[in-house]
Motif scaffolding. Structure first.
Motif, PDB file in Angstrom:
ATOM      1  N   PHE A 293       7.347  -1.179   0.621  1.00 43.30           N
ATOM      2  CA  PHE A 293       7.986  -1.337  -0.675  1.00 43.30           C
ATOM      3  C   PHE A 293       9.267  -2.159  -0.538  1.00 43.30           C
ATOM      4  N   THR A 294       9.535  -2.965  -1.564  1.00 38.34           N
ATOM      5  CA  THR A 294      10.772  -3.734  -1.596  1.00 38.34           C
ATOM      6  C   THR A 294      11.351  -3.687  -2.993  1.00 38.34           C
ATOM      7  N   TYR A 295      12.680  -3.575  -3.076  1.00 38.43           N
ATOM      8  CA  TYR A 295      13.353  -3.521  -4.372  1.00 38.43           C
ATOM      9  C   TYR A 295      13.531  -4.913  -4.970  1.00 38.43           C
ATOM     10  N   THR A 296      13.421  -5.930  -4.148  1.00 40.87           N
ATOM     11  CA  THR A 296      13.647  -7.301  -4.635  1.00 40.87           C
ATOM     12  C   THR A 296      12.427  -7.871  -5.347  1.00 40.87           C
ATOM     13  N   GLU A 297      11.269  -7.287  -5.089  1.00 45.25           N
ATOM     14  CA  GLU A 297      10.043  -7.809  -5.699  1.00 45.25           C
ATOM     15  C   GLU A 297       9.267  -6.658  -6.320  1.00 45.25           C
ATOM     16  N   LYS A 298       9.160  -6.657  -7.623  1.00 45.74           N
ATOM     17  CA  LYS A 298       8.479  -5.587  -8.320  1.00 45.74           C
ATOM     18  C   LYS A 298       6.975  -5.813  -8.276  1.00 45.74           C
ATOM     19  N   ARG A 299       6.255  -4.765  -7.831  1.00 52.99           N
ATOM     20  CA  ARG A 299       4.804  -4.888  -7.719  1.00 52.99           C
ATOM     21  C   ARG A 299       4.119  -3.735  -8.453  1.00 52.99           C
ATOM     22  N   ASP A 300       2.969  -4.007  -8.998  1.00 54.64           N
ATOM     23  CA  ASP A 300       2.085  -2.983  -9.521  1.00 54.64           C
ATOM     24  C   ASP A 300       1.081  -2.612  -8.438  1.00 54.64           C
ATOM     25  N   ILE A 301       0.391  -1.503  -8.656  1.00 56.43           N
ATOM     26  CA  ILE A 301      -0.584  -1.064  -7.644  1.00 56.43           C
ATOM     27  C   ILE A 301      -1.619  -2.142  -7.375  1.00 56.43           C
ATOM     28  N   GLU A 302      -1.993  -2.876  -8.418  1.00 54.93           N
ATOM     29  CA  GLU A 302      -3.017  -3.908  -8.264  1.00 54.93           C
ATOM     30  C   GLU A 302      -2.566  -5.059  -7.351  1.00 54.93           C
ATOM     31  N   ASP A 303      -1.240  -5.194  -7.149  1.00 54.73           N
ATOM     32  CA  ASP A 303      -0.718  -6.293  -6.340  1.00 54.73           C
ATOM     33  C   ASP A 303      -0.823  -6.028  -4.832  1.00 54.73           C
ATOM     34  N   TYR A 304      -1.116  -4.796  -4.445  1.00 57.27           N
ATOM     35  CA  TYR A 304      -1.226  -4.465  -3.024  1.00 57.27           C
ATOM     36  C   TYR A 304      -2.639  -4.768  -2.540  1.00 57.27           C
ATOM     37  N   LYS A 305      -2.734  -5.546  -1.476  1.00 52.69           N
ATOM     38  CA  LYS A 305      -4.033  -6.036  -0.994  1.00 52.69           C
ATOM     39  C   LYS A 305      -4.794  -5.001  -0.170  1.00 52.69           C
ATOM     40  N   ASP A 306      -4.085  -4.193   0.595  1.00 56.00           N
ATOM     41  CA  ASP A 306      -4.766  -3.231   1.459  1.00 56.00           C
ATOM     42  C   ASP A 306      -4.553  -1.822   0.926  1.00 56.00           C
ATOM     43  N   HIS A 307      -5.619  -1.039   0.900  1.00 57.06           N
ATOM     44  CA  HIS A 307      -5.549   0.308   0.347  1.00 57.06           C
ATOM     45  C   HIS A 307      -6.511   1.213   1.109  1.00 57.06           C
ATOM     46  N   LYS A 308      -5.989   2.349   1.570  1.00 56.17           N
ATOM     47  CA  LYS A 308      -6.828   3.341   2.258  1.00 56.17           C
ATOM     48  C   LYS A 308      -6.433   4.719   1.745  1.00 56.17           C
ATOM     49  N   SER A 309      -7.397   5.648   1.777  1.00 61.32           N
ATOM     50  CA  SER A 309      -7.165   7.019   1.330  1.00 61.32           C
ATOM     51  C   SER A 309      -7.509   7.994   2.447  1.00 61.32           C
ATOM     52  N   TYR A 310      -6.758   9.095   2.454  1.00 63.49           N
ATOM     53  CA  TYR A 310      -7.025  10.134   3.456  1.00 63.49           C
ATOM     54  C   TYR A 310      -6.632  11.480   2.863  1.00 63.49           C
ATOM     55  N   LYS A 311      -7.610  12.345   2.652  1.00 61.41           N
ATOM     56  CA  LYS A 311      -7.406  13.702   2.149  1.00 61.41           C
ATOM     57  C   LYS A 311      -6.516  13.736   0.910  1.00 61.41           C
ATOM     58  N   GLY A 312      -6.766  12.849  -0.028  1.00 62.64           N
ATOM     59  CA  GLY A 312      -6.040  12.839  -1.286  1.00 62.64           C
ATOM     60  C   GLY A 312      -4.803  11.964  -1.298  1.00 62.64           C
ATOM     61  N   TYR A 313      -4.403  11.432  -0.164  1.00 61.27           N
ATOM     62  CA  TYR A 313      -3.252  10.528  -0.091  1.00 61.27           C
ATOM     63  C   TYR A 313      -3.749   9.086  -0.173  1.00 61.27           C
ATOM     64  N   ASN A 314      -3.081   8.275  -0.997  1.00 59.51           N
ATOM     65  CA  ASN A 314      -3.425   6.857  -1.140  1.00 59.51           C
ATOM     66  C   ASN A 314      -2.332   6.011  -0.499  1.00 59.51           C
ATOM     67  N   PHE A 315      -2.705   5.151   0.436  1.00 59.32           N
ATOM     68  CA  PHE A 315      -1.758   4.312   1.162  1.00 59.32           C
ATOM     69  C   PHE A 315      -1.978   2.859   0.773  1.00 59.32           C
ATOM     70  N   TYR A 316      -0.862   2.170   0.477  1.00 61.91           N
ATOM     71  CA  TYR A 316      -0.928   0.796   0.008  1.00 61.91           C
ATOM     72  C   TYR A 316      -0.042  -0.099   0.874  1.00 61.91           C
ATOM     73  N   ALA A 317      -0.480  -1.342   1.066  1.00 61.21           N
ATOM     74  CA  ALA A 317       0.306  -2.349   1.786  1.00 61.21           C
ATOM     75  C   ALA A 317       0.043  -3.703   1.156  1.00 61.21           C
ATOM     76  N   SER A 318       1.075  -4.540   1.132  1.00 57.59           N
ATOM     77  CA  SER A 318       0.928  -5.852   0.506  1.00 57.59           C
ATOM     78  C   SER A 318       0.027  -6.756   1.334  1.00 57.59           C
ATOM     79  N   GLU A 319      -0.003  -6.555   2.658  1.00 63.31           N
ATOM     80  CA  GLU A 319      -0.929  -7.302   3.517  1.00 63.31           C
ATOM     81  C   GLU A 319      -1.845  -6.290   4.199  1.00 63.31           C
ATOM     82  N   LYS A 320      -1.735  -6.163   5.536  1.00 63.88           N
ATOM     83  CA  LYS A 320      -2.560  -5.198   6.248  1.00 63.88           C
ATOM     84  C   LYS A 320      -1.755  -3.925   6.482  1.00 63.88           C
ATOM     85  N   LEU A 321      -2.402  -2.783   6.261  1.00 69.33           N
ATOM     86  CA  LEU A 321      -1.749  -1.498   6.441  1.00 69.33           C
ATOM     87  C   LEU A 321      -1.419  -1.289   7.917  1.00 69.33           C
TER      88      LEU A 321
END
Length: 853
Positions: A293-321
């Motif tokens: 996360f960065t405060y200088t660039e506002k992103r929506d969830i759709e803007d994150y390219k990498d997404h993985k889930s584990y036991k109900g937790y959702n992890f997001y990264a702008s490039e590779k997690l």
């Protein structure tokens, strides 16, 4: 003796000069110096610091009745630059004459230097507190409100000013409490059914109780208790503004009140309107973790390219997690698909900050979804993967009264994609080791160099799943380390190789634990041929034995020189050879000279303990409790207990030697012992800058089988953090006065009491009393009967030291100088062992970093 009295006379003269200085020299003619405040409650004087804190104006701080800080301020001259110029102009050509001798530039430099000294006095002193009638009235009003908050609604506070001829004034605050009010009835009006149910479930632990005296502090504590209950039971929006206590004093019974607790529904503001609705239990249905996360660039969830889930937790990264979801989820205490709990968010923040992978600005934001559930967004800003650091540290301990450490470190974060931290470091230090102020040794008489590697893992790394015993809400961690260090001491040099694995966790806000599954240390002593140079007392014992047994025996050195064997020289080999000669059974000294033979055996036993290379495989558990609430809390207590086992499990896999010798592993003796320690600390805050501190420590080590306790793991007494009237290793054991360079024991008892107070600004002082000693409980032949612990009768051997200290607070560390005076010396041969060497000539001066305990 004359020198001692001269110091006392000088001290008295300085004290008289300070006291005789007029404290009112800076007070205008029509003003008065506030000298003293007195609070008299119902004709009785009180000194309660909580009550005194309500006064809006307090006198200058006094030490032993003298306002030192005010006198320091009065040493300065206001408008010094103008005064200096007036002094130059007072005599014709004075400035020109000084310029001819020194030059104009030097005259200006002189003025600047004196001005700097003058400014120091102004900065480090405190200006006189001039009595202010407005502040006195406000103080009286504050006292009135204070006693009203304690249930004395009819309290009356007046004040009386007593002016003195020397431009000083004292203020007496006269408090008449009158009758207190009590709670006659307690009723509730709780609009939301959910909150009413929770209140009824926990009301038996309420701090507001019928028949108790009114106390607003209890009302405030009860409000905080209810907020904590509600917000940890799923009620997200609840706050202090949603509840209020109403106190009605117009009851039928005198001095009785009826109390109403009113808890209203939630106020919802939407667009330009507002409405109320009952509070509900909220569920956290979604947990999103944004790992870059960065405060200088506002992103929506759709803007994150990498997404993985584990036991109900959702992890997001702008490039590779960059993180393994399984491991990072272990550091998140907020549970998906469970009710909202405020403590889970607090623990999650704490745990994630401790990972050293993310910047401290990490944030957790809860958002309400359309179905009324909550979504938790965890915003993480990663730190750089690699970083270098160089630190300068100042260290102090019982063995190392003072040292300077330089450390170069390299950090690799997120080594295995689980937020692990690998640190490689290289360090070196210059130390003062058990230095006596009276000797001629250098300030730094030892050094250490070393290298270490540590791996910090934010979870328990163990073959068996420990989640049921140590859940992740306890923020568990695994620490794996390996280090090597080379020490050049004033004693024997040594090389240490240490490696191990340990675990830490925090079971509550007040309690944490540490378990070392294995900590193995290999101690290799170097230059052991210097033993008799370092331990000169042992060399002298051998020379006395030589004079009795073979006074004409000689020794031929490498140069062919014939030297009397009992002369004290730097030839350590001579003493080592002669010691072997004395204890050789073929020489028959055990029969012809049994007393000298036993003395030589004691010397050899002590030498073997201090020079043996040993393997110390330790398993330990530490329990630590502290109820301190924040860094500024000066009124708290702490308790620490340790249980240490060395070699007892390792030795199970080693065969028992048939010749009765010590068990060995890899050709090294295994140190087998049990050790237990208990330490208790108590702090009493007199005010924000004054406190009374107590510490008691007791520790005992018990050897197993025929093993010895390694010298480095034995107890010693004295030093800057211990009994400060003696240098480290110089006290004990018991009432023995062995004359050895290093005295150790297997039982230790110490107790300290220290009164700490502020002198001027960043300067602090302390008065202290230290008591304690070490004893032997191993039945070793090395220690005489005077050094043995024989039950309660041995407590008469407790040494007592007292003294004072000066400290300067740099905010990031405290520099400390303590002077300890020998008050009770158990080893003296005289009947009266009190105050026999209580003087500056026999005092011990300790330089330390930070407070001793």
């Amino acid at each position: 003796m004359l020198n001692y009295f001269a110091k006392i006379i000088v001290f008295i003269i300085i004290t008289v000069v300070i006291i005789s200085c007029s404290a009112t020299k800076r007070i205008p003619e029509d003003k008065y110096l506030l000298s003293k405040n007195t609070i008299i409650v119902d004709d009785k004087k009180i000194n309660n610091p909580d009550v005194l804190s309500y006064l809006r104006q307090t006198p200058n701080t006094k030490i032993l009745g003298v306002p030192i800080s005010l006198h320091i301020y009065n040493f300065a001259k206001p408008n010094y630059e103008i005064k200096f110029q007036e002094w130059l102009d007072k005599k014709p050509n004075r400035e020109q004459k000084l310029a001819n001798v020194f030059s104009k530039k030097q005259v200006k430099a002189l003025e600047k230097a004196y001005n700097g000294i003058n400014a120091w006095f102004l900065k480090n002193g405190n200006a006189p507190v001039i009595s202010d009638s407005t502040k006195i009235k406000k103080s009286a009003n504050s006292l009135t409100k204070y006693y009203q908050s304690k249930g004395y609604f009819d309290a009356e506070v007046t004040f009386k000013q007593i002016k003195k001829d020397n431009q000083k004034i004292t203020v007496d605050y006269l408090v008449t409490k009158n009758n207190p009010y009590f709670i006659d009835s307690l009723t509730t009006e709780i609009s939301s059914p959910v909150l009413d149910s929770l209140y009824q479930l926990h009301k038996d632990k309420s701090m507001v109780v019928v028949d108790d005296q009114i106390d607003y502090t209890k009302f405030e504590n009860e409000e905080n208790r209810l907020i904590n209950i509600f917000r940890n039971s799923g009620v997200y929006y609840f706050g202090k503004n949603n509840m209020e206590y109403w106190i009605d004093t117009l009851g039928l019974s005198p001095y009785k009140t009826s109390v109403l607790l009113e808890i209203n529904d939630r106020i919802v503001e939407e667009n330009d309107s507002a409405y109320t609705e009952p509070f509900k239990i909220r569920k956290v249905s979604e947990v999103n973790v944004f790992t870059d996360f960065t405060y200088t660039e506002k992103r929506d969830i759709e803007d994150y390219k990498d997404h993985k889930s584990y036991k109900g937790y959702n992890f997001y990264a702008s490039e590779k997690l960059a993180y393994n979801p399984k491991y990072l989820a272990n550091s998140i205490i907020i549970q998906p698909d469970s009710i909202y709990r405020a403590t889970e968010g607090q623990l999650t923040r704490k745990y994630l900050r401790e990972l050293q992978n993310f910047k401290p600005s990490l944030d957790i934001i809860y958002k309400e979804k359309a179905d009324g559930s909550l979504r938790a967004d965890i915003n993480l800003t990663p730190q750089k993967k690699y970083s270098f650091g160089f630190d300068n540290e100042y260290i102090t301990s019982n063995i190392k009264p003072f040292g300077i450490l330089g450390k170069l470190s390299w950090l690799n974060r997120n080594v295995f994609r689980g937020a692990e931290v690998l640190e490689l470091s290289f360090q070196g230090s210059f130390l003062n080791v058990a230095r006596e102020i009276s000797d001629n040794s250098k300030l730094f008489n030892a050094w250490e160099v070393g290298s270490s590697a540590t791996l910090k893992i934010p979870r328990i790394l163990f073959p068996i799943n420990t989640n049921g015993i140590i859940p992740k809400r306890m923020t568990p961690k695994t620490n794996i380390g390996l280090s090597i260090a080379l020490q050049r001491n004033i004693g024997l040099d040594r090389q240490n190789i240490t490696g191990g694995i340990g675990y830490t966790w925090q079971s509550s806000n007040t309690t944490d634990h540490k378990f070392e599954l294995l900590n193995v240390q290999y101690i290799n002593h170097l230059r052991t041929d210097r033993y008799f140079t370092i331990f000169r007392s042992e060399a002298r014992k051998l020379n006395k034995i030589a004079e009795v047994i073979v006074p004409d025996l000689t020794y031929t050195n490498e140069n062919g020189e014939i030297i009397p064997l009992f002369d004290i020289t730097k030839d350590d080999l001579k003493h080592s050879n002669y010691l072997g000669y004395l204890i050789d059974p073929n020489q028959g000294f055990s029969i012809s000279n049994p007393e000298e033979y036993e003395k030589a055996k004691d010397v050899e036993e002590r030498r073997s303990i201090l020079t043996e290379d040993v393997l110390v495989p330790v398993m330990s558990y530490t329990y630590n409790y502290s109820n301190r609430e924040g860094f500024t809390d000066n009124s708290f207590s702490g308790f620490t207990a340790r249980l240490i086992s060395s070699g007892n499990i390792t030795s199970l896999f080693v065969k028992e030697p048939t010749d009765g010798s010590k068990k060995q592993l890899f050709g090294l003796d295994i140190a087998q012992y049990l050790k237990t320690e208990v330490e208790y600390k108590k702090y009493w805050a007199v005010n924000s800058n004054t406190s009374l501190v107590h510490r008691t420590f007791i520790g005992a080590a018990f050897p197993i089988g025929n093993s010895d306790i390694p010298f480095s793991r034995s107890y010693r007494a004295g030093g800057s953090n211990d009994i400060r009237a003696w240098n480290t290793f110089k006290l004990g054991p018991g009432s023995e006065r062995s004359g050895l360079e290093f005295n150790v024991g297997s039982l230790k008892l110490t107790s300290n009491l220290e009164y700490r107070f502020q002198l001027v600004n960043n300067f602090y002082s302390a008065l202290f009393v230290d008591a304690g000693n070490i004893w032997d409980i191993t039945n070793s032949n090395v220690t005489s009967s005077k050094g043995k612990f024989n039950g309660l009768s041995s407590l008469k051997d407790i040494a007592v030291g007292s003294g004072f200290g000066i400290r300067y607070d740099f905010s990031f560390l405290v520099l400390r100088l303590d002077a300890g005076f020998k008050t009770y010396e158990p080893y003296l041969d005289t009947n009266n062992k009190w105050f026999q060497n209580y003087n500056f000539g026999n005092a011990v001066y300790n330089i330390g970093i930070n407070y001793p305990f």
